[in-house]
Enzyme design. Structure first.
Site, short mmCIF file in Angstrom:
data_model
loop_
_atom_site.label_atom_id
_atom_site.label_comp_id
_atom_site.label_asym_id
_atom_site.label_seq_id
_atom_site.Cartn_x
_atom_site.Cartn_y
_atom_site.Cartn_z
N GLY A 72 2.01 9.64 1.02
CA GLY A 72 2.59 10.75 1.77
C GLY A 72 4.11 10.72 1.75
O GLY A 72 4.77 11.76 1.56
N ASN A 152 2.08 13.51 13.95
CA ASN A 152 1.34 12.24 13.97
C ASN A 152 1.36 11.54 15.33
O ASN A 152 0.51 10.71 15.60
CB ASN A 152 1.88 11.31 12.88
CG ASN A 152 3.39 11.25 12.85
OD1 ASN A 152 4.06 12.27 12.73
ND2 ASN A 152 3.95 10.07 12.97
N GLN A 180 -1.21 14.64 8.35
CA GLN A 180 -2.14 14.48 9.47
C GLN A 180 -3.19 15.60 9.53
O GLN A 180 -4.15 15.50 10.30
CB GLN A 180 -1.38 14.46 10.80
CG GLN A 180 -0.54 13.20 11.01
CD GLN A 180 -1.39 11.97 11.29
OE1 GLN A 180 -2.49 12.04 11.82
NE2 GLN A 180 -0.86 10.81 10.93
N THR A 238 1.76 5.37 -15.75
CA THR A 238 0.31 5.38 -15.90
C THR A 238 -0.36 5.63 -14.55
O THR A 238 0.02 5.02 -13.55
CB THR A 238 -0.17 4.05 -16.52
OG1 THR A 238 0.50 3.92 -17.77
CG2 THR A 238 -1.67 4.05 -16.75
N CYS A 326 8.53 0.60 16.45
CA CYS A 326 8.64 -0.84 16.23
C CYS A 326 9.18 -1.11 14.84
O CYS A 326 9.49 -2.23 14.48
CB CYS A 326 7.28 -1.50 16.40
SG CYS A 326 5.93 -0.45 15.89
C1 LIG Z 1 1.38 8.67 7.52
C2 LIG Z 1 2.29 9.83 7.43
C3 LIG Z 1 3.23 9.95 6.40
C4 LIG Z 1 3.45 8.86 5.37
O1 LIG Z 1 2.40 8.71 4.50
P1 LIG Z 1 2.25 7.35 3.65
O2 LIG Z 1 1.07 7.59 2.79
O3 LIG Z 1 2.05 6.26 4.66
O4 LIG Z 1 3.49 7.17 2.88
C5 LIG Z 1 4.01 11.08 6.34
N1 LIG Z 1 3.88 12.05 7.26
C6 LIG Z 1 3.00 11.97 8.27
C7 LIG Z 1 2.90 13.09 9.22
C8 LIG Z 1 2.18 10.86 8.40
O5 LIG Z 1 1.32 10.78 9.41
#
Ligand SMILES: *Cc1c(COP(=O)(O)O)cnc(C)c1O
Length: 394
Positions: A72, A152, A180, A238, A326
């Site tokens: 993400g 989130n 999310q 890849t 954190c």
């Molecule tokens: C978890 C999250 C991300 C990051 O995704 P990753 O796969 O951990 O890099 C970005 N945006 C939101 C809203 C998320 O909850």
């Protein structure tokens, strides 16, 4: 109860067995490099195409509009920085919100150091942006709007279709961080006027380290990683084939089971919220309406520290998350909770319980039996609480 009660599904989910089963052969039997010409590579080439089709179908996009990424965060970086640098000649203004994930906020901060101007929209007490404010923030130099689909921390689901509509009318490209949302609530990029969308497999019972960016046909964007011709040259290297297979299988399952799963989660969520709100001086963070993620619970217990609650919950084998970041080592209150108007004390005293398919009603009952005791004990140790009792007000 010895078993771990996991209530941090917004941080990550386990990978479902059916998903893992589909992934395994791509580590061993089917190991051909999809870019090679011999026949064993055909399997892996084919499965990538099939996976791309599945992802496209899940969000109502076309196969060629899906680009696999390393998660993400990578999809957000690709969308924001890639689009900004490719369209600098058209304008240098970007609009986002104050409650975005750091993947978006820090990408924007980076762009501010490279000649871009960024507007951070306020949100209301429930975390919604104001559509009129968005309209008036768009100016001639605006090239991109990036607003997250669902938050989130507090679960707020933005009016995405309306935001997309405004962007279309003003001829501005609209990106949404839907990490999310995808696999949890209905997402349709065509119906919702979305130009770019980020998603990540490990938020819907797929593997970590794999995600995708949807880029609507015709959008100009810089390559994210330079190298070979993979992902049409946009993201060279890849392919993570097992990951891609896992992502598409998990998404297919999540979409098929969405109605059933979300109905159950909403029932558990509302039971948890109702029970927790019986604890005195407790407030719900995020929306009260139906525009809240099915699995999100976020409450603020006054006069105590979220970190203390987390440690006590950990003693009781409960995994949860607090209103403090954190990540930095230092305990900064969450930027999201500050943006919805909580002061530092209240933001620090917040607890997020994000529930998922692995949770049971028994576990919710267990939480409702242990949390009031924990809050009571922590308050009895809290100078803020004793001050409050003495003065009757704070
Ligand atoms: C978890 C999250 C991300 C990051 O995704 P990753 O796969 O951990 O890099 C970005 N945006 C939101 C809203 C998320 O909850």
């Amino acid at each position: 109860m010895q078993k771990v009660v996991y209530m941090d599904y917004a941080a990550t989910t386990y990978t479902k067995k059916e998903v893992l089963d589909e992934m395994i052969p791509y580590f061993s039997e089917h190991y051909g490099n999809p870019s090679s010409v011999y026949s064993i590579s055909r399997d892996t080439r084919k499965v990538i195409d099939a996976s791309r089709d599945k992802v496209a179908k899940a969000i109502n996009a076309e196969r060629n509009e899906i680009f696999f990424t390393g998660g993400g965060t990578e999809a957000d970086n690709f969308a924001i920085k890639g689009f900004a640098f490719a369209n600098f000649n058209k304008g240098n203004h970007i609009i986002t919100s104050k409650i975005e994930h750091h993947a978006v906020l820090h990408s924007c901060a980076y762009l501010e150091k490279h000649g871009f101007e960024v507007t951070y929209l306020d949100v209301d007490q429930e975390g919604f942006i104001n559509l009129e404010q968005l309209k008036s923030a768009i100016k001639d130099s605006t090239i991109l709007v990036s607003i997250m689909f669902a938050n989130n921390e507090i679960g707020t689901i933005q009016p995405i279709k309306e935001i997309g509509q405004i962007c279309r009318e003003k001829n501005v490209v609209f990106h949404t961080d839907a990490v999310q949302a995808v696999g949890h609530i209905p997402v349709d990029v065509k119906e919702m006027n979305i130009d770019m969308l980020s998603l990540a497999a490990h938020k819907f019972y797929g593997p970590k380290g794999v995600g995708a960016l949807y880029i609507r046909k015709g959008i100009k964007i810089d390559n994210l990683i330079h190298g070979g011709a993979q992902e049409r040259g946009k993201r060279a290297g890849t392919e993570n084939i097992a990951g891609i297979v896992g992502l598409s299988k998990a998404l297919e399952m999540a979409v098929n089971e969405m109605d059933k799963s979300s109905r159950r989660l909403i029932m558990l969520r509302d039971k948890l919220i109702t029970g927790l709100m019986e604890i005195p001086h407790t407030k719900l963070n995020g929306p009260v309406s139906e525009n809240r993620l099915p699995g999100n619970v976020n409450v603020c217990f006054r006069f105590i520290e979220g970190e203390g609650i987390l440690l006590s919950l950990d003693d009781m084998n409960v995994c949860a998350s607090s209103g403090s970041a954190c990540t930095s080592g230092a305990l900064d209150p969450s930027h999201v909770l500050l943006a919805i108007g909580l002061n530092h004390e209240r933001a620090h005293g917040s607890l997020r319980l994000s529930i998922g398919d692995g949770n049971t009603e028994e576990e919710v009952d267990y939480l409702l039996s242990v949390v009031p005791k924990i809050i009571n004990r922590l308050r009895n140790m809290s100078p803020l609480w004793h001050d409050f009792i003495k003065k009757g007000e704070i």
